[in-house]
Write a protein that holds these residues in place. Sequence first.
Motif, PDB file in Angstrom:
ATOM      1  N   ALA A 285       0.829  -1.209   0.000  1.00  0.00           N
ATOM      2  CA  ALA A 285       0.000   0.000   0.000  1.00  0.00           C
ATOM      3  C   ALA A 285       0.864   1.260   0.000  1.00  0.00           C
ATOM      4  O   ALA A 285       0.561   2.242  -0.692  1.00  0.00           O
ATOM      5  N   LYS A 286       1.949   1.238   0.745  1.00  0.00           N
ATOM      6  CA  LYS A 286       2.839   2.401   0.801  1.00  0.00           C
ATOM      7  C   LYS A 286       3.585   2.578  -0.522  1.00  0.00           C
ATOM      8  O   LYS A 286       3.781   3.700  -0.992  1.00  0.00           O
ATOM      9  N   LEU A 287       3.997   1.466  -1.133  1.00  0.00           N
ATOM     10  CA  LEU A 287       4.662   1.550  -2.436  1.00  0.00           C
ATOM     11  C   LEU A 287       3.723   2.104  -3.500  1.00  0.00           C
ATOM     12  O   LEU A 287       4.129   2.899  -4.350  1.00  0.00           O
ATOM     13  N   SER A 288       2.466   1.679  -3.454  1.00  0.00           N
ATOM     14  CA  SER A 288       1.485   2.178  -4.417  1.00  0.00           C
ATOM     15  C   SER A 288       1.277   3.676  -4.243  1.00  0.00           C
ATOM     16  O   SER A 288       1.186   4.425  -5.226  1.00  0.00           O
ATOM     17  N   LEU A 289       1.221   4.144  -2.992  1.00  0.00           N
ATOM     18  CA  LEU A 289       1.088   5.577  -2.731  1.00  0.00           C
ATOM     19  C   LEU A 289       2.313   6.341  -3.212  1.00  0.00           C
ATOM     20  O   LEU A 289       2.195   7.430  -3.790  1.00  0.00           O
ATOM     21  N   LEU A 290       3.493   5.773  -3.015  1.00  0.00           N
ATOM     22  CA  LEU A 290       4.726   6.419  -3.474  1.00  0.00           C
ATOM     23  C   LEU A 290       4.715   6.597  -4.982  1.00  0.00           C
ATOM     24  O   LEU A 290       5.034   7.680  -5.493  1.00  0.00           O
ATOM     25  N   LEU A 291       4.325   5.550  -5.726  1.00  0.00           N
ATOM     26  CA  LEU A 291       4.279   5.662  -7.181  1.00  0.00           C
ATOM     27  C   LEU A 291       3.220   6.668  -7.612  1.00  0.00           C
ATOM     28  O   LEU A 291       3.403   7.383  -8.602  1.00  0.00           O
ATOM     29  N   ALA A 292       2.116   6.763  -6.871  1.00  0.00           N
ATOM     30  CA  ALA A 292       1.086   7.757  -7.189  1.00  0.00           C
ATOM     31  C   ALA A 292       1.645   9.168  -7.084  1.00  0.00           C
ATOM     32  O   ALA A 292       1.408  10.016  -7.960  1.00  0.00           O
ATOM     33  N   LEU A 293       2.396   9.444  -6.026  1.00  0.00           N
ATOM     34  CA  LEU A 293       2.977  10.780  -5.851  1.00  0.00           C
ATOM     35  C   LEU A 293       4.004  11.075  -6.940  1.00  0.00           C
ATOM     36  O   LEU A 293       4.079  12.195  -7.461  1.00  0.00           O
ATOM     37  N   VAL A 294       4.801  10.071  -7.289  1.00  0.00           N
ATOM     38  CA  VAL A 294       5.779  10.244  -8.365  1.00  0.00           C
ATOM     39  C   VAL A 294       5.065  10.527  -9.687  1.00  0.00           C
ATOM     40  O   VAL A 294       5.489  11.387 -10.472  1.00  0.00           O
TER      41      VAL A 294
END
Length: 367
Positions: A285-294
């Motif tokens: 979930a945190k990785l998915s959020l990180l890619l969203a911000l990128v």
Amino acid sequence: MSRLPDALAATLARHTDLSNDRRLTLAVLILGFVQARTVNLTHLAGAFCGPAKLSSNYRRLQRFFQYVRFDADWLARTLVALARLAPPYELILDRTNRKIGARDVNLLVLAVVTRRARLPVLWEVLDRGGGSTMAQCMALIGRFVALFGEGSIKLLTADREFDGNQWFEFLVENDIPFAIRVSACLHLRLADGFRGTLGRLACTPTGRRRLRTAGGCFAGMDQRFDTALRFGVVNRAEDPIIVATNRNPRKAISAYKGRWQIECLFAETKTRGFNMEDTRLTNPAKLSLLLALVAIAMAWSLACASALIGRSDIPRAKHGFRRKSCFRTGFDALRQWITYQPDIAVQTWQRIWRRRTNPDHRTIRVV
């Protein structure tokens, strides 16, 4: 510069239901990704204005990733709007992976590409190393069609990893145009009676012509798809390039060459841009959020490139290739604007968010 995060956060107020504090954290993260060229939270902790200790800022960032989640459907529509991408869309499906210690970080990514831009819109963090399953690929394409409608896909390209009878049946049945490279060792049956491997025909001019003109399918596919596929071939002695398609096989070969854009996209999220490999996050979930911000930062960079060069082409070097990609043109300009001309950076940010005419406040949730 101290007012820049506040200006970005104020724009987000119409589009998210986050608290003021978390909107400011979101703005600081995106600014930090661009300025520091890293997603490492330890480095970004110093990007906050004010007297708070670095350790407090770091914990603030950790809490953001712990509790904030984006709605994937809202995010996909938002990214398409921010980057001003128009249907029908050319899509590329691919996977990128690496290890953090003993943990696999494995992302299945669906990207929209144009002549200038490439942007991830849907993705799934896989729960293991290795390739994705056909079910995961079909689910990702199904989500895209549900979001943007039937007929929204102009072409889907993918590499040899993405094959399988059920996968091809799904694409043909839903009339999704595709150009997907396949292995020469796969068995097929053609309408003209041939039964055997692709490699047997790919090595001769007559065989390549039969692959282009005679409809066929892979062994094991349902009889309904007997003439659904055709194949374009580029003969290379060591490893022929064979592309399966449900459209014109000659154009499929040319279209497949564009698949390389997603490799450039991965490079832009890593060493050529935001250095995503600096993260130590492994939670899906945190990785998915990180890619969203990128992805949001990438859309901002692309908008800066459009503001800078308009419709003119990027200068080319003597060897004929562009000196910079559209992303790097905008990314470098944005970094300079943030430091020396923050008003221009804010104007570009506000302009791309105005494209979302019907903001949905149930888009970002706190868990």
